[in-house]
Design a protein around this motif. Structure first.
Motif, PDB file in Angstrom:
ATOM      1  N   ARG A  31       2.692   1.363  -3.623  1.00 36.78           N
ATOM      2  CA  ARG A  31       1.737   2.359  -4.316  1.00 36.78           C
ATOM      3  C   ARG A  31       2.530   1.751  -5.907  1.00 36.78           C
ATOM      4  O   ARG A  31       1.517   3.089  -6.461  1.00 36.78           O
ATOM      5  CB  ARG A  31       1.126   3.656  -4.192  1.00 36.78           C
ATOM      6  N   GLY A  55      -1.684  -0.683  -5.259  1.00 32.71           N
ATOM      7  CA  GLY A  55      -1.291  -0.766  -3.675  1.00 32.71           C
ATOM      8  C   GLY A  55      -2.259  -1.347  -3.452  1.00 32.71           C
ATOM      9  O   GLY A  55      -1.719  -2.173  -1.805  1.00 32.71           O
ATOM     10  N   LEU A  60       0.980  -1.064  -0.039  1.00 33.76           N
ATOM     11  CA  LEU A  60      -0.136   0.026  -0.246  1.00 33.76           C
ATOM     12  C   LEU A  60       0.776   1.605   0.307  1.00 33.76           C
ATOM     13  O   LEU A  60       0.300   1.994  -1.117  1.00 33.76           O
ATOM     14  CB  LEU A  60      -0.976  -0.345   0.879  1.00 33.76           C
TER      15      LEU A  60
END
Lengths: 267, 267
Positions: free
Chosen positions: B54, B115, B51
């Motif tokens: 991304r 992500g 995440l």
């Protein structure tokens, strides 16, 4: 005492730093685990009944200043709960396509469907709070938006959505510590946005804006709860309790099976 | 031995009932809990790194005959994993709007974004398996669809999506017991669909169709894993292990912070 009574926003809300610490349900770290497991288990059963009923919907709105713990509360809720029928929705800065419509358009697209619990991480309230604090809308426009939001939430409630709105309340000191942790700890740094520091300078304006927004949009069919959130275990237990009590109030039942199913034998 | 090596579909797959029981990683109920907690914790960290990065995406496809445990495996995966960035997608019978487009249209709309880990509960494979077994497409059309699926999955892989396809393999006896439980237990009955019994009569055709589909669409950039799933603890540990090893293979790192952030003090 029920969490729903305990945390319900008063008619004249005043957000004080010291209330962010107030933690009458405060459990220790171990006790949190045990309590969250018990709450999750009961939520999971009721959530499955909601899914089986496939008629009503539940909308949980999580609001709070930056670092208030919206992600953390959401993560805690998901543990042990069936992800089918539990849908997290994070609202970021609107895209171009979203800006070309009214501010409720993108929110309406994400409302829960029959049997579902949608959890909004930020929501349409950002579209009043942020522009108001930044001075890009006037108080008159702000009032108009509160009325629009009341109408929108009444539509949802009247068409079978049970609404729970939760404000996670942290103190100014707590936010400083949490923002500093985002800077200092490599595994939190990706969440840091320099804009957060600019927003922090508007702390008092945000507190005032939240007080007004909550007072203007609290209703029995769309109640606001103010949860002291300096303590993460306390916050998690409070949010889970609010969801559980809401589901309990819905008097869910397993659907009646078709009579011919009851004697079927699978071969 | 790595789960990814252990469960990888062989070039000539033959689905045998007895292999659904084969459980070399078989843990007891308590051991499952401990192992799932350990796996979840590591998955959670890597998922947060994904995440934070991304950039890349992960797509987990769960397939299996009715009652194979797709929901259960998904629920087990979600425990302890950050729901932000983990998105379950359940594909049901296509809607009218979906039927008016090609069968990959609705799947493409749901692919993971940068992500994100998307977990498909059923997928585009249904659009080959079901019509093939029901005789509504010819073998030539079926072959054309395999090629379309290979092309689609290559597009996803070449644009940054890491794909993991998992077939949950249960035996015919196990399915009988699980369907009967859906009839007998009130809290499971809502999941029972009389159509499931009709599909069960096509058991052999489905096994054959899965063998062919898996063989025709297995690729190093979109590998198929066959997980013995008569044992639920075993299945959960196997699925979590496959996801963990896949994330590990991506060599994720916390992003480098902007240098000016490192000396900031929050006031």
């Amino acid at each position: 005492m029920k969490a729903r009574d305990h945390f319900r926003a008063p008619a004249k809300l005043k957000l004080r730093d010291k209330d962010a610490d107030r933690a009458p349900l405060e459990p220790g770290k171990d006790e949190e685990k045990a309590r969250m497991e018990a709450l999750s288990e009961r939520i999971a059963t009721l959530q499955t009944m909601l899914l089986a009923e496939r008629k009503r919907k539940v909308l949980v709105v999580l609001q709070g200043i930056d670092t208030a713990g919206k992600d953390g509360a959401m993560r805690a809720l998901f543990k042990g709960i069936n992800p089918i029928g539990l849908r997290p929705v994070a609202f970021k800065a609107p895209t171009e396509a979203e800006l070309e419509r009214d501010y409720l358009w993108r929110v309406h697209r994400e409302v829960p469907k029959a049997g579902e619990i949608a959890i909004f991480n930020r929501s349409h309230y950002e579209e009043v709070l942020v522009p108001l604090v930044h001075g890009t809308i006037k108080p008159a426009e702000c009032k108009r938006r509160y009325a629009q939001i009341r109408d929108f939430e009444r539509l949802l409630a009247e068409t079978g959505t049970v609404i729970v709105k939760i404000f996670l309340h942290i103190s100014r000191d707590e936010q400083r510590e949490r923002l500093q942790a985002r800077l200092d700890e490599p595994e939190k740094r990706w969440k840091f946005d320099p804009q957060d520091l600019k927003e922090r300078e508007l702390w008092n304006q945000y507190q005032k804006a939240y007080e007004d927004a909550i007072a203007a949009t609290d209703a029995d069919h769309a109640p606001w709860y103010v949860v002291p959130a300096n303590s993460k275990p306390h916050r998690n237990v409070a949010v889970a309790s609010l969801l559980l009590e809401t589901l309990e109030s819905m008097k869910l039942k397993w659907p009646e099976p078709a009579p011919e199913l009851l004697k079927l034998q699978v071969r």
